[in-house]
Design a protein around this motif. Structure first.
Motif, PDB file in Angstrom:
ATOM      1  N   ILE A 207       0.869  -1.169   0.000  1.00 29.06           N
ATOM      2  CA  ILE A 207       0.000   0.000   0.000  1.00 29.06           C
ATOM      3  C   ILE A 207       0.909   1.222   0.000  1.00 29.06           C
ATOM      4  O   ILE A 207       1.994   1.194   0.555  1.00 29.06           O
ATOM      5  CB  ILE A 207      -0.855   0.053   1.279  1.00 29.06           C
ATOM      6  CG1 ILE A 207      -1.507  -1.293   1.534  1.00 29.06           C
ATOM      7  CG2 ILE A 207      -1.939   1.103   1.156  1.00 29.06           C
ATOM      8  CD1 ILE A 207      -2.262  -1.360   2.848  1.00 29.06           C
ATOM      9  N   ARG A 218      -3.284   4.244  -1.491  1.00 26.19           N
ATOM     10  CA  ARG A 218      -3.715   3.353  -2.569  1.00 26.19           C
ATOM     11  C   ARG A 218      -3.126   1.949  -2.427  1.00 26.19           C
ATOM     12  O   ARG A 218      -1.967   1.775  -2.053  1.00 26.19           O
ATOM     13  CB  ARG A 218      -3.293   3.922  -3.911  1.00 26.19           C
ATOM     14  CG  ARG A 218      -3.708   3.046  -5.091  1.00 26.19           C
ATOM     15  CD  ARG A 218      -3.611   3.791  -6.380  1.00 26.19           C
ATOM     16  NE  ARG A 218      -2.238   4.227  -6.643  1.00 26.19           N
ATOM     17  CZ  ARG A 218      -1.498   3.725  -7.636  1.00 26.19           C
ATOM     18  NH1 ARG A 218      -1.993   2.832  -8.447  1.00 26.19           N
ATOM     19  NH2 ARG A 218      -0.265   4.164  -7.824  1.00 26.19           N
ATOM     20  N   PHE A 219      -3.915   0.976  -2.740  1.00 28.88           N
ATOM     21  CA  PHE A 219      -3.458  -0.411  -2.693  1.00 28.88           C
ATOM     22  C   PHE A 219      -2.658  -0.662  -3.953  1.00 28.88           C
ATOM     23  O   PHE A 219      -3.127  -0.400  -5.046  1.00 28.88           O
ATOM     24  CB  PHE A 219      -4.655  -1.372  -2.693  1.00 28.88           C
ATOM     25  CG  PHE A 219      -5.338  -1.499  -1.363  1.00 28.88           C
ATOM     26  CD1 PHE A 219      -6.209  -0.510  -0.906  1.00 28.88           C
ATOM     27  CD2 PHE A 219      -5.122  -2.618  -0.569  1.00 28.88           C
ATOM     28  CE1 PHE A 219      -6.845  -0.646   0.331  1.00 28.88           C
ATOM     29  CE2 PHE A 219      -5.759  -2.756   0.659  1.00 28.88           C
ATOM     30  CZ  PHE A 219      -6.627  -1.758   1.112  1.00 28.88           C
ATOM     31  N   LYS A 221      -0.931  -3.741  -4.198  1.00 26.49           N
ATOM     32  CA  LYS A 221      -1.099  -5.172  -4.361  1.00 26.49           C
ATOM     33  C   LYS A 221      -2.289  -5.605  -3.522  1.00 26.49           C
ATOM     34  O   LYS A 221      -2.138  -6.164  -2.426  1.00 26.49           O
ATOM     35  CB  LYS A 221       0.175  -5.908  -3.925  1.00 26.49           C
ATOM     36  CG  LYS A 221       1.384  -5.489  -4.740  1.00 26.49           C
ATOM     37  CD  LYS A 221       2.651  -6.168  -4.291  1.00 26.49           C
ATOM     38  CE  LYS A 221       3.851  -5.656  -5.070  1.00 26.49           C
ATOM     39  NZ  LYS A 221       3.696  -5.782  -6.529  1.00 26.49           N
ATOM     40  N   SER A 222      -3.428  -5.321  -4.031  1.00 27.01           N
ATOM     41  CA  SER A 222      -4.677  -5.605  -3.321  1.00 27.01           C
ATOM     42  C   SER A 222      -4.843  -7.042  -2.835  1.00 27.01           C
ATOM     43  O   SER A 222      -5.186  -7.267  -1.673  1.00 27.01           O
ATOM     44  CB  SER A 222      -5.850  -5.236  -4.216  1.00 27.01           C
ATOM     45  OG  SER A 222      -5.760  -5.911  -5.452  1.00 27.01           O
ATOM     46  N   GLU A 223      -4.587  -7.995  -3.691  1.00 23.94           N
ATOM     47  CA  GLU A 223      -4.759  -9.389  -3.272  1.00 23.94           C
ATOM     48  C   GLU A 223      -3.729  -9.816  -2.228  1.00 23.94           C
ATOM     49  O   GLU A 223      -4.010 -10.625  -1.353  1.00 23.94           O
ATOM     50  CB  GLU A 223      -4.720 -10.337  -4.475  1.00 23.94           C
ATOM     51  CG  GLU A 223      -5.915 -10.217  -5.433  1.00 23.94           C
ATOM     52  CD  GLU A 223      -7.266 -10.462  -4.742  1.00 23.94           C
ATOM     53  OE1 GLU A 223      -7.304 -11.066  -3.644  1.00 23.94           O
ATOM     54  OE2 GLU A 223      -8.286 -10.018  -5.302  1.00 23.94           O
ATOM     55  N   TYR A 240      -9.524  -9.631  -1.960  1.00 21.64           N
ATOM     56  CA  TYR A 240      -9.690  -8.174  -1.950  1.00 21.64           C
ATOM     57  C   TYR A 240     -11.166  -7.836  -2.093  1.00 21.64           C
ATOM     58  O   TYR A 240     -11.653  -6.847  -1.567  1.00 21.64           O
ATOM     59  CB  TYR A 240      -8.893  -7.522  -3.093  1.00 21.64           C
ATOM     60  CG  TYR A 240      -9.134  -6.036  -3.143  1.00 21.64           C
ATOM     61  CD1 TYR A 240      -8.638  -5.202  -2.134  1.00 21.64           C
ATOM     62  CD2 TYR A 240      -9.920  -5.461  -4.145  1.00 21.64           C
ATOM     63  CE1 TYR A 240      -8.911  -3.849  -2.125  1.00 21.64           C
ATOM     64  CE2 TYR A 240     -10.194  -4.104  -4.146  1.00 21.64           C
ATOM     65  CZ  TYR A 240      -9.691  -3.307  -3.135  1.00 21.64           C
ATOM     66  OH  TYR A 240      -9.980  -1.956  -3.125  1.00 21.64           O
ATOM     67  N   SER A 244     -12.574  -5.407   0.558  1.00 25.12           N
ATOM     68  CA  SER A 244     -13.069  -4.099   0.127  1.00 25.12           C
ATOM     69  C   SER A 244     -14.503  -3.848   0.589  1.00 25.12           C
ATOM     70  O   SER A 244     -14.907  -2.716   0.809  1.00 25.12           O
ATOM     71  CB  SER A 244     -12.982  -3.962  -1.400  1.00 25.12           C
ATOM     72  OG  SER A 244     -13.835  -4.875  -2.042  1.00 25.12           O
ATOM     73  N   LEU A 264      -8.891   1.563  -6.181  1.00 23.57           N
ATOM     74  CA  LEU A 264      -7.968   1.126  -5.125  1.00 23.57           C
ATOM     75  C   LEU A 264      -7.455   2.264  -4.226  1.00 23.57           C
ATOM     76  O   LEU A 264      -6.492   2.099  -3.507  1.00 23.57           O
ATOM     77  CB  LEU A 264      -6.768   0.386  -5.737  1.00 23.57           C
ATOM     78  CG  LEU A 264      -7.104  -0.868  -6.563  1.00 23.57           C
ATOM     79  CD1 LEU A 264      -5.852  -1.399  -7.232  1.00 23.57           C
ATOM     80  CD2 LEU A 264      -7.733  -1.923  -5.673  1.00 23.57           C
TER      81      LEU A 264
END
Length: 280
Positions: A207, A218-219, A221-223, A240, A244, A264
């Motif tokens: 993040i 901001r993410f 690498k969301s997963e 995610y 989310s 994101l």
DNA sequence: CCCTTGTTTCCTGTTT
DNA sequence: TAAACAGGAAACAAGG
């Protein structure tokens, strides 16, 4: 209990987070060359810098400062001399020892240390391979993920101290509401996110702050973040998508503010605390 | 056992 | 088209 949706098995939706589990953090480390060649060496080094049991007295002191900052606790309300020890000794302290050493703040410190132990134990497991994949994501305006954030571990400067000169000779018991709310199972999601942002040394490009002073982030690498969150909650099927949803519930509670149009991207709201640099 | 809080799951529809 | 975003619903877990 478990829902038996006759549909498609409950097998993990083949989260392709693996592709996000690279380690871009290697890219912004000034000490390039050799150290990056041998993963095991670098990994060991990293472990020693982050695992509480290896901390030096100075690092223990920094952790204390950081924790108090995050929880907005008056540094004067806790006897630092009771923590004049290295990481090994610190890790041998029981919950009761913490209570004896820091009074009501003890539980917070105890929990914080538990989190540090936890993340230092699992983070390297999630980011084992140090394939030097210098991908800084597509971000036009800004540059590196982490510029000169206050270095926590490697540190050399007592980061954001509430007030370096804080005279206040008398112990100020004027703590608003320190150990109030019952915090089930450690930290909440937003605190988990906040802490990742606050510890750049342990944030392998997961993040990133978009606007530090405004609390916009901001993410990247969301997963991967979802996996880490799931790890903490002992839920291997976190995604995610689900994380989310929980984040969206924060809008109504004003822990997060809406940032539309930008995928994101989220922003801390008035009810989120401890993320500002000098919010003390 | 009940109730609340904070998610976790799932789903349908919309937007980027 | 593949991700994200949006929320409503309902299930859950843990504390009180």
């Amino acid at each position: 209990m478990v829902r038996h949706t006759g549909c498609s098995m409950s097998v993990l939706p083949s989260v392709s987070a693996e592709s996000q589990l690279s380690a871009p953090w290697a890219s912004h480390y000034p000490t390039t060359d050799v150290s990056m060649v041998t993963p095991s060496y670098a990994g060991r080094l990293w472990a020693q810098e982050t695992q509480p049991q290896y901390w030096t007295k100075f690092q223990v002191w920094e952790w204390l400062q950081q924790t108090l900052d995050v929880h907005q606790i008056d540094a004067a309300s806790i006897p630092f001399q009771n923590f004049d020890m290295d990481g090994r000794q610190l890790c041998n302290m029981s919950f009761q020892d913490f209570t004896r050493a820091a009074g009501p703040m003890g539980s917070i410190l105890y929990q914080s240390l538990a989190d540090m132990k936890w993340s230092s134990q699992y983070a390297p497991e999630i980011f084992p391979t140090m394939d030097i994949k210098t991908e800084i994501d597509e971000f036009p305006c800004s540059l590196l993920p982490f510029k000169e954030e206050p270095a926590f571990f490697p540190a050399s400067v007592p980061l954001s101290s509430p007030s370096p000169s804080s005279p206040d000779p008398k112990r100020s018991n004027t703590r608003p509401h320190p150990v109030k709310k019952h915090n089930p199972r450690g930290t909440h999601l937003w605190e988990f996110i906040r802490d990742i942002l606050l510890n750049p040394e342990r944030n392998p490009g997961l993040i990133k702050w978009e606007d530090r002073s405004e609390g916009v982030f901001r993410f990247l690498k969301s997963e991967a973040v979802a996996q880490l969150w799931g790890k903490k909650k002992n839920n291997s099927s976190m995604t995610y998508e689900k994380l989310s949803r929980a984040m969206r519930y924060y809008y109504k509670r004003e822990i997060l503010e809406r940032v539309d149009g930008r995928r994101l991207v989220y922003k801390f709201g008035r009810n989120a605390q401890g993320w500002r640099e000098s919010e003390k």
